[in-house]
Design a protein around this motif. Structure first.
Motif, PDB file in Angstrom:
ATOM      1  N   THR A  50       1.916  -1.394  27.819  1.00 12.95           N
ATOM      2  CA  THR A  50       2.458  -0.109  28.254  1.00 12.95           C
ATOM      3  C   THR A  50       2.565   0.835  27.059  1.00 12.95           C
ATOM      4  O   THR A  50       3.012   0.411  25.998  1.00 12.95           O
ATOM      5  CB  THR A  50       3.847  -0.281  28.886  1.00 12.95           C
ATOM      6  N   PRO A  51       2.174   2.108  27.228  1.00  5.99           N
ATOM      7  CA  PRO A  51       1.450   2.607  28.403  1.00  5.99           C
ATOM      8  C   PRO A  51       0.001   2.143  28.433  1.00  5.99           C
ATOM      9  O   PRO A  51      -0.535   1.689  27.423  1.00  5.99           O
ATOM     10  CB  PRO A  51       1.534   4.127  28.230  1.00  5.99           C
ATOM     11  N   THR A  52      -0.614   2.267  29.592  1.00  6.51           N
ATOM     12  CA  THR A  52      -2.041   1.992  29.763  1.00  6.51           C
ATOM     13  C   THR A  52      -2.740   3.313  30.071  1.00  6.51           C
ATOM     14  O   THR A  52      -2.219   4.128  30.841  1.00  6.51           O
ATOM     15  CB  THR A  52      -2.273   1.005  30.914  1.00  6.51           C
ATOM     16  N   TYR A  53      -3.904   3.529  29.462  1.00  9.44           N
ATOM     17  CA  TYR A  53      -4.621   4.792  29.646  1.00  9.44           C
ATOM     18  C   TYR A  53      -5.860   4.548  30.507  1.00  9.44           C
ATOM     19  O   TYR A  53      -6.785   3.859  30.089  1.00  9.44           O
ATOM     20  CB  TYR A  53      -5.010   5.379  28.290  1.00  9.44           C
ATOM     21  N   TYR A  54      -5.847   5.114  31.709  1.00 11.55           N
ATOM     22  CA  TYR A  54      -6.958   4.961  32.638  1.00 11.55           C
ATOM     23  C   TYR A  54      -7.836   6.214  32.583  1.00 11.55           C
ATOM     24  O   TYR A  54      -7.343   7.333  32.753  1.00 11.55           O
ATOM     25  CB  TYR A  54      -6.451   4.766  34.065  1.00 11.55           C
ATOM     26  N   ARG A  55      -9.123   6.037  32.334  1.00 17.87           N
ATOM     27  CA  ARG A  55     -10.053   7.160  32.346  1.00 17.87           C
ATOM     28  C   ARG A  55     -10.635   7.340  33.751  1.00 17.87           C
ATOM     29  O   ARG A  55     -11.046   6.370  34.390  1.00 17.87           O
ATOM     30  CB  ARG A  55     -11.182   6.924  31.336  1.00 17.87           C
TER      31      ARG A  55
END
Length: 222
Positions: A50-55
């Motif tokens: 955390t956090p996770t970065y989604y493209r």
């Protein structure tokens, strides 16, 4: 789009080129754990970090007042949104509309499944930076023909966007970037609706950004 600043309203010509969804971006660990458990109840696995970065595809960013979604298992969630433009940051509001069935077996894919509606107004981030935690966001859904409060709280429950940005790749957003900054738990649990409405309030400068959109469900043929 338009930019509403202390000096007035100006045209905000912005072309999305990069879309990032920051998941699990809560500052309040207890509230974030609650949201994780909400999603676990729907079959969504816990995040590895955390956090996770989604493209996602930048073409998913939309200011339309309606979106189309496959089936009837998608729902919105209100989030502050940061726009990087001309070397500066601007803050707006959006909904990380997500397919909840797909989310149970692939969070990244579920993020890509749906358009990401945003309000057509932004504020210069520099105007709210020193009182960021005073901002409040809320959302509403429609149930049995009635408008129902769905989410509500201070952005203080989320990471400061500068901290969220610092954790992404080289710690900065290039022009054309759109960053969704995280959400808060749904009141009564995550559920679908045919319409979603949201707002962000700046009580210090006495202003709001509001938007809403309808969800048109498309049939799943097989």
């Amino acid at each position: 789009m338009k930019c509403a600043s202390k000096d007035g309203v100006e045209l905000f010509v912005f072309t999305p080129e990069t879309l990032i969804i920051a998941g699990w971006a809560g500052r309040d660990k207890e509230a974030m754990e609650h949201h994780i458990q909400e999603l676990e109840a729907l079959g969504v696995a816990r995040p590895a970090q955390t956090p996770t970065y989604y493209r996602c595809s930048a073409s998913r960013v939309s200011t339309d007042d309606a979106i189309e979604a496959s089936g009837e298992a998608s729902s919105g969630e209100v989030e502050p949104v940061i726009f990087a433009h001309d070397g500066k940051l601007f803050v707006g509001l959006g909904s990380d509309h997500t397919d909840r069935e797909v989310e149970t077996y692939g969070v990244t894919v579920s993020k890509q499944m749906c358009d990401k509606p945003v309000a057509d107004t932004v504020w210069p981030f520099e105007e709210v930076a020193d009182h960021w935690d005073d901002l409040k966001i809320s959302s509403y859904i429609w149930e049995n023909g009635e408008k129902v409060l769905y989410q509500e709280g201070s952005v203080a429950g989320l990471l400061d966007p500068r901290d969220t940005i610092s954790g992404y790749e080289d710690g900065r957003l290039v022009d054309g970037s759109v960053l969704f900054c995280g959400t808060m738990p749904a009141i009564g649990g995550i559920r679908v609706s045919t319409r979603f409405q949201a707002e962000i309030e700046d009580p210090v400068l006495n202003r709001k950004i509001s938007f809403g959109y309808s969800i048109i469900s498309m049939p799943i043929a097989g």
